[in-house]
Each structure stands twice: as structure tokens, then as C-alpha cells.
Design a protein around this motif. Structure first.
Motif, mmCIF file in Angstrom:
data_model
loop_
_atom_site.group_PDB
_atom_site.id
_atom_site.type_symbol
_atom_site.label_atom_id
_atom_site.label_comp_id
_atom_site.label_asym_id
_atom_site.label_seq_id
_atom_site.Cartn_x
_atom_site.Cartn_y
_atom_site.Cartn_z
ATOM 1 N N LYS A 50 44.636 19.258 52.318
ATOM 2 C CA LYS A 50 44.754 20.701 52.167
ATOM 3 C C LYS A 50 43.732 21.171 51.214
ATOM 4 C CE LYS A 50 49.708 20.842 52.393
ATOM 5 N NZ LYS A 50 50.899 21.046 51.853
ATOM 6 N N GLY A 51 43.001 20.072 50.360
ATOM 7 C CA GLY A 51 42.065 20.774 49.231
ATOM 8 C C GLY A 51 42.837 21.499 48.462
ATOM 9 N N LEU A 52 41.982 22.538 47.517
ATOM 10 C CA LEU A 52 42.608 22.955 46.523
ATOM 11 C C LEU A 52 42.705 24.696 46.600
ATOM 12 C CD1 LEU A 52 43.333 22.902 43.270
ATOM 13 C CD2 LEU A 52 40.769 23.195 42.803
ATOM 14 N N PRO A 53 43.903 25.210 47.004
ATOM 15 C CA PRO A 53 44.051 26.612 47.165
ATOM 16 C C PRO A 53 43.798 27.456 45.880
ATOM 17 C CG PRO A 53 45.904 25.287 47.964
ATOM 18 C CD PRO A 53 45.196 24.345 47.258
ATOM 19 N N LEU A 54 42.909 28.567 46.110
ATOM 20 C CA LEU A 54 42.819 29.343 44.802
ATOM 21 C C LEU A 54 43.375 30.791 45.059
ATOM 22 C CD1 LEU A 54 39.106 28.099 44.534
ATOM 23 C CD2 LEU A 54 41.172 27.503 43.013
ATOM 24 N N ASP A 55 44.298 30.854 45.585
ATOM 25 C CA ASP A 55 45.014 32.318 45.666
ATOM 26 C C ASP A 55 45.872 32.585 44.504
ATOM 27 O OD1 ASP A 55 47.270 30.881 46.079
ATOM 28 O OD2 ASP A 55 47.627 31.025 48.140
ATOM 29 N N ASP A 56 46.353 33.814 44.398
ATOM 30 C CA ASP A 56 47.223 34.249 43.153
ATOM 31 C C ASP A 56 48.369 33.102 43.008
ATOM 32 O OD1 ASP A 56 45.361 36.235 42.800
ATOM 33 O OD2 ASP A 56 46.853 37.786 43.890
ATOM 34 N N ASN A 57 49.150 32.640 43.974
ATOM 35 C CA ASN A 57 50.074 31.952 43.586
ATOM 36 C C ASN A 57 49.408 30.608 43.084
ATOM 37 O OD1 ASN A 57 52.848 30.869 44.015
ATOM 38 N ND2 ASN A 57 51.703 29.332 45.288
ATOM 39 N N ALA A 58 48.361 29.980 43.589
ATOM 40 C CA ALA A 58 48.098 28.661 42.951
ATOM 41 C C ALA A 58 47.553 28.793 41.388
ATOM 42 C CB ALA A 58 46.911 28.135 43.792
ATOM 43 N N LEU A 59 46.822 29.711 41.145
ATOM 44 C CA LEU A 59 46.154 30.167 40.029
ATOM 45 C C LEU A 59 47.594 30.214 38.971
ATOM 46 C CD1 LEU A 59 43.138 31.953 40.747
ATOM 47 C CD2 LEU A 59 43.279 29.931 39.955
ATOM 48 N N ALA A 60 48.628 30.759 39.388
ATOM 49 C CA ALA A 60 49.712 30.944 38.523
ATOM 50 C C ALA A 60 49.789 31.672 37.117
ATOM 51 C CB ALA A 60 50.279 29.252 38.211
ATOM 52 N N LEU A 61 49.279 32.694 37.278
ATOM 53 C CA LEU A 61 49.146 33.653 36.002
ATOM 54 C C LEU A 61 50.732 34.446 35.792
ATOM 55 C CD1 LEU A 61 45.797 35.557 36.267
ATOM 56 C CD2 LEU A 61 46.587 33.872 34.685
ATOM 57 N N ASP A 62 51.351 34.205 36.833
ATOM 58 C CA ASP A 62 52.824 34.986 36.533
ATOM 59 C C ASP A 62 53.651 33.786 35.764
ATOM 60 O OD1 ASP A 62 52.280 37.393 37.890
ATOM 61 O OD2 ASP A 62 53.158 36.584 39.842
ATOM 62 N N ALA A 63 53.246 32.700 36.023
ATOM 63 C CA ALA A 63 54.060 31.651 35.294
ATOM 64 C C ALA A 63 53.654 31.549 33.879
ATOM 65 C CB ALA A 63 53.707 30.312 36.007
ATOM 66 N N PHE A 64 52.254 31.687 33.588
ATOM 67 C CA PHE A 64 51.983 31.617 32.269
ATOM 68 C C PHE A 64 52.583 32.949 31.514
ATOM 69 C CE2 PHE A 64 48.326 29.349 33.883
ATOM 70 C CZ PHE A 64 48.382 28.281 33.185
ATOM 71 N N ARG A 65 52.463 34.008 32.107
ATOM 72 C CA ARG A 65 53.356 35.276 31.494
ATOM 73 C C ARG A 65 54.777 35.123 31.218
ATOM 74 N NH1 ARG A 65 49.592 38.309 35.919
ATOM 75 N NH2 ARG A 65 47.758 38.865 34.700
ATOM 76 N N GLU A 66 55.434 34.449 31.983
ATOM 77 C CA GLU A 66 56.796 33.878 31.982
ATOM 78 C C GLU A 66 56.777 33.051 30.958
ATOM 79 O OE1 GLU A 66 60.617 32.364 34.528
ATOM 80 O OE2 GLU A 66 58.973 32.818 35.363
#
Length: 526
Positions: free
Chosen positions: A423-439
Motif C-alpha cells: 500500500k505504501g505510505l498514504p499522505l491524505d488528511d486522515n493519514a497525517l492525523a492532525l485531528d488526532a493531535f488536536r484532540e
């Protein structure tokens, strides 16, 4: 290099909503696998780049060497005057049974009509596989006369032993293809066993499969069974069965092999053309020379399929291996063939045809540390090379003499890991996980956050064989090693196996064809 695609794995079925907790999610995933892999991948679409080993200058050197082999030394086709006539008409120089080819002739024939990719249709359309381009298809072991398991030991294969891996492959979400001769059922006469083998693939699985290639008549019987299963008209227009053939390296094709190739190609069915070269025996000890030889050998009969029927589906195969120069025994998982795979992948892409490579290969007699190391070191370069059709991906032991039950499910688990790797390394918004850092913020854990709960089913590969429990848990569970866990896994899989549906009238027609064929000849055991 391949473009990044939006979807890494082609799947059928709908994705189930995530359960509320990880324990229930793990249970649900395992239950889904046990229920016949309703959402199993049909094939992998790679999202990592190919490994480009050679420069354009290096590739041209190998191409030029292959052309020189074909022009100066040539290829022999023994006992098939029709194949010689086809090459004579195409412009080759025929002297007896030796064919010499003008430089570039073979390559031009291939590039004019051979498909860059094609679909092999399965009885269940959701299981059809695309072969070529960025797709990867994992296929079980092919050809062993023996089988082995933890309780029964090493023994000649039976029809039951042949059918069991078909069921295991059908039950695995990580094996895309039913394969062909997963083992030889030696309890059935040689001249009749191909009928039972092809029927078993049709009856006990609904994935794509390979047919017989041992004689022209058996190839034609295989194609006819496929016509019954898929319908005459559909089979005439689509690839529903393939034959895997080997070159008599060095530089010889037995006439029976080319007759079989012509039979499959004339019926618009697929051929996998595979030189099998042990360096120092059937080819030079130097990898570059062996690659050039394999390239020349494969191109000749890839081109032959196009002389028979332009546009016929075909796979450019490769099976390069080293050997012990002290004993003459073949060796697997060695560095030289691994490097060779990378070069062969470039040659196949340059030629514009799908590529077959070997898979989980080993010389080990049992599913031990040697087997896992050699298998991993054989499979990884095949994946990096850009191989589309990876034969011998599960079950191979003892240099191809044995199909191992425990090895089969251990390999299948490893193939599941490779699905995630490719699959390689996805780089979409979900993969970069900024929402998780904010939470979560600083100093807290991510275990229960919304992002983790939304992704926990697919974030990491969940091995069904690896033991990641504590020492105390492992001890209390019987101190089982990987082989014992694999034994439990395959036996449980067979106990829970349920055959895919098959129309009763179609089944009766298949069995009537087989009875008539068997009744027409006496048993032959050689």
C-alpha cells in the motif's frame, strides 16, 4: 515508476462499520475471514515504486546479448513442425530444428500485439484478477509430488491432499488465485488425474485457476472443462484458464511444450512462459548471462503465442535460481537471484508484458527459520521487481518437491503482511492525523481518541499466526511455536470449510465429461 493510485487494494463487498471497541473489532474481523472472506482482495494494486536496478545502458546490454544469443546460437524446438513453420513464415532462419532469429524480430512481434495486461476471469466475477500493470496476484505452490504436515509427515500427495490446499487458498483473503498442480495426486492414474485436478479447482473454489500442460490432449481437456464451466461464447472471448510451461533450458523447447502453448493461445487462453535456470547447470553462473538467456528463451514463446493468435493473453515468466557448486543442489533465497529479479522486472516493463516471478521459495525440508528467511528473501525482490503473477507464493518446501500444509498457512499470513506493505505510505488528511493531535494534545495517549477508533480496524496488519502475547500467556497456552499454531490453523480452516455454490446441472455436465474421458482410455501410471 507507477503512479500513486487512490486505492491500494481492489476489494469486493461493503466495508462493515467499526465496532465500538478493539476486542469486538478483532473478533468481527476473524469471524468475517472464517465465513469465506466475503471482502477478500481480488488482487493488490501496488502503491510503492519499482526498484530500478539498471540504467538504460545496462538494460540495452542485456537486450543486445539476448539478441545475439537468438541470432548466433538460436533456439531448438524439438518435434513440433507447426511451430517451426510459424517461425519460418515470420522470417526466422530454420535449419533442421534449430531456429535463428534476425535481431529484433522476436521483440517486434511481442510489442505489436501482446497485451500489456489482461483479466483472468474467475467463476465468481468478484474473484477475477487483473494481470499486468500495477496489479499483483499471489498464487500457491505448483508441481510438488510430495506433501507434508506436522502429524502425517512427508508423503506422496493424494487427491485429498490436492483438494485441501485449494480449500485453504479459497479460505485465505491473501491468496488471489487457486493455482494449478498444487501437488501431484499420485493415487489417480497419470493420464486421468488432470481431469480431477481441473474439476477440483472449479468445484472447491471460485477463484481463477491453471490447467494441465503435461500433454496437448490434457491441455485441450482442461480448456474444454473451462468452456463447460464458463460457457463456449464467454470462453472464446475471455481468458478463463491458463497453462504454466517451462523451457528445457538451455535454449530448447520440447515440442510437447510448444504444442501446449499453441493449444492455449489458439483458444484465447493464457500462457505463462517460464525459463527455469539454475546458474551453473542450465545456464551460466554469472547472473547477467543467465538473465540474458532467460530473456531470450521467454521472448521466443511469448512471441509464438502471438504468431498463433495475435492478442492472446500471455505472461513473460522467469525462474532464476542459484545452486551449490559443491553439491549441485539448487539453493533459494540467495542474493544473486534476488538481484536478477530486479533486472528482469525492468526488462519485462521495457518489453511491455506482464511478469511472473517465483514467490516463497526455500530449500528447507520443514517450515523452520531457514524456510522463513529464504522465503522472505525470495518474495521481497519479486515484489520490488514489479512482478504481476507470483507463483509458488504459498506452501513451497524442499526446493519445490514438497507442498507443506503448515508452510502454506504461514506463507499466507506473510502474504497478508505484504498486502499492507504494498500500500505504501498514504499522505491524505486522515493519514497525517492532525485531528488526532488536536484532540489529544501534549502528554496524553492516543489509544481512545476518535481518530484511533475510526482507523483501528485497518491501521495495522492483524496477524492470525504471530504470537504477541506475554510470556506467561504464551506459556499457559501450551508454549506453541509458529509451526504448531499453523497446524491448528489449517486443520480448523478445513473443518469450517464450505464449498462455494455450483449449479447442479453444470456440475453434472462437468462430471459427465470427465466420466466419458476416463472411460475412453485405460489407466496409465507413468
Amino acid at each position: 515508476m507507477p503512479a500513486q493510485t487512490d486505492e491500494a487494494v481492489k476489494t469486493s463487498g461493503e466495508k462493515k462499520p467499526a465496532p465500538r471497541d478493539g476486542r469486538r473489532g478483532r473478533k468481527a474481523r476473524r469471524a468475517q475471514r472464517a465465513e469465506g472472506h466475503a471482502a477478500a482482495p481480488a488482487f493488490i494494486t501496488r502503491r510503492i515504486p519499482y526498484y530500478e536496478l539498471l540504467s538504460e545502458e545496462g538494460l540495452q546490454k542485456i537486450d543486445d546479448t539476448a539478441d545475439t544469443i537468438l541470432q548466433e546460437i538460436g533456439i531448438e524446438i524439438l518435434g513440433d513442425p507447426t511451430a517451426l513453420d510459424l517461425w519460418r513464415a515470420a522470417g526466422a532462419d530454420i535449419q533442421g530444428e534449430r531456429i535463428r532469429f534476425p535481431r529484433g524480430l522476436v521483440r517486434r512481434i511481442i510489442q505489436a500485439t501482446a497485451p500489456r495486461s489482461f483479466v483472468q476471469h474467475a467463476r465468481n466475477p468478484a474473484r477475477s484478477v487483473t494481470i499486468g500493470g500495477d496489479s499483483i496476484v499471489f498464487v500457491p505452490a505448483h508441481g510438488p509430488p510430495f506433501v507434508s504436515d506436522l502429524e502425517g509427515g512427508r508423503r506422496y500427495g493424494s487427491l485429498e491432499d490436492f483438494r485441501n490446499p485449494i480449500k485453504l487458498a479459497y479460505a485465505s483473503p491473501w491468496i488471489h488465485h487457486s493455482g494449478g498442480t498444487i501437488c501431484e495426486p499420485v493415487d489417480v492414474p497419470v493420464n486421468k488425474r488432470h481431469l480431477d485436478m481441473v474439476y477440483s479447482h472449479i468445484r472447491y473454489s471460485d477463484k481463477a485457476f491453471l490447467g494441465s500442460i503435461t500433454t496437448t490432449e490434457r491441455a485441450l481437456d482442461s480448456i474444454e472443462l473451462a468452456r463447460i464451466a464458463f460457457g463456449q461464447e464467454f470462453t472464446d472471448e475471455n481468458c478463463v484458464i491458463m497453462g504454466n510451461v517451462n523451457v528445457n533450458s538451455p535454449l530448447v523447447y520440447d515440442g510437447m511444450v510448444t504444442e501446449v502453448i499453441r493449444a492455449y493461445a489458439a483458444a484465447n487462453q493464457g500462457c505463462v512462459i517460464s525459463p527455469f535456470i539454475l546458474g551453473g547447470a542450465m545456464g551460466p553462473v554469472t547472473s547477467a548471462g543467465a538473465i540474458a538467456q532467460a530473456h531470450a528463451e521467454a521472448m521466443v514463446d511469448v512471441a509464438l503465442t502471438q504468431l498463433v493468435r495475435p492478442g492472446a493473453p500471455v505472461i513473460y515468466g522467469n525462474f532464476l535460481s542459484s545452486m551449490s557448486l559443491r553439491s549441485g543442489a539448487p539453493t533459494f533465497g540467495m542474493p544473486e537471484p534476488a538481484v536478477a529479479y530486479l533486472a528482469v522486472g525492468q526488462l519485462a516493463r521495457r518489453l511491455g508484458v506482464p511478469l511472473r516471478c517465483g514467490g516463497s521459495l526455500t530449500s528447507s525440508k520443514v517450515a523452520d527459520a531457514q524456510a522463513t528467511q529464504e522465503s522472505a528473501d525470495s518474495l521481497t525482490p519479486a515484489l520490488l521487481s514489479g512482478a504481476n503473477f507470483i507463483l509458488q507464493a504459498a506452501g513451497w518446501l524442499e526446493g519445490g518437491l514438497v507442498m507443506g500444509y503448515e508452510k502454506f498457512v504461514m506463507d499466507a499470513d506473510h502474504l497478508g503482511m505484504m498486502h499492507s506493505f504494498m500500500k505504501g505510505l498514504p499522505l491524505d488528511d486522515n493519514a497525517l492525523a492532525l485531528d488526532a493531535f488536536r484532540e489529544v494534545g501534549p502528554g496524553k495517549h492516543f489509544f481512545g481518541c476518535a481518530h484511533t477508533m475510526a482507523n483501528y480496524e485497518t491501521a495495522f496488519f492483524d496477524s492470525e499466526l504471530a504470537d504477541s502475547s506475554s510470556y506467561e500467556q504464551w506459556r499457559d497456552n501450551g508454549k506453541q511455536d509458529a509451526v504448531k499454531r499453523a497446524h491448528s490453523r489449517w486443520t480448523a480452516t478445513l473443518k469450517s470449510y464450505e464449498a462455494p455454490p455450483l449449479d447442479q446441472a453444470l456440475d453434472e455436465e462437468l462430471q459427465a465429461f470427465i466420466r466419458n474421458k476416463k472411460d475412453a482410455v485405460e489407466d496409465a501410471w507413468y
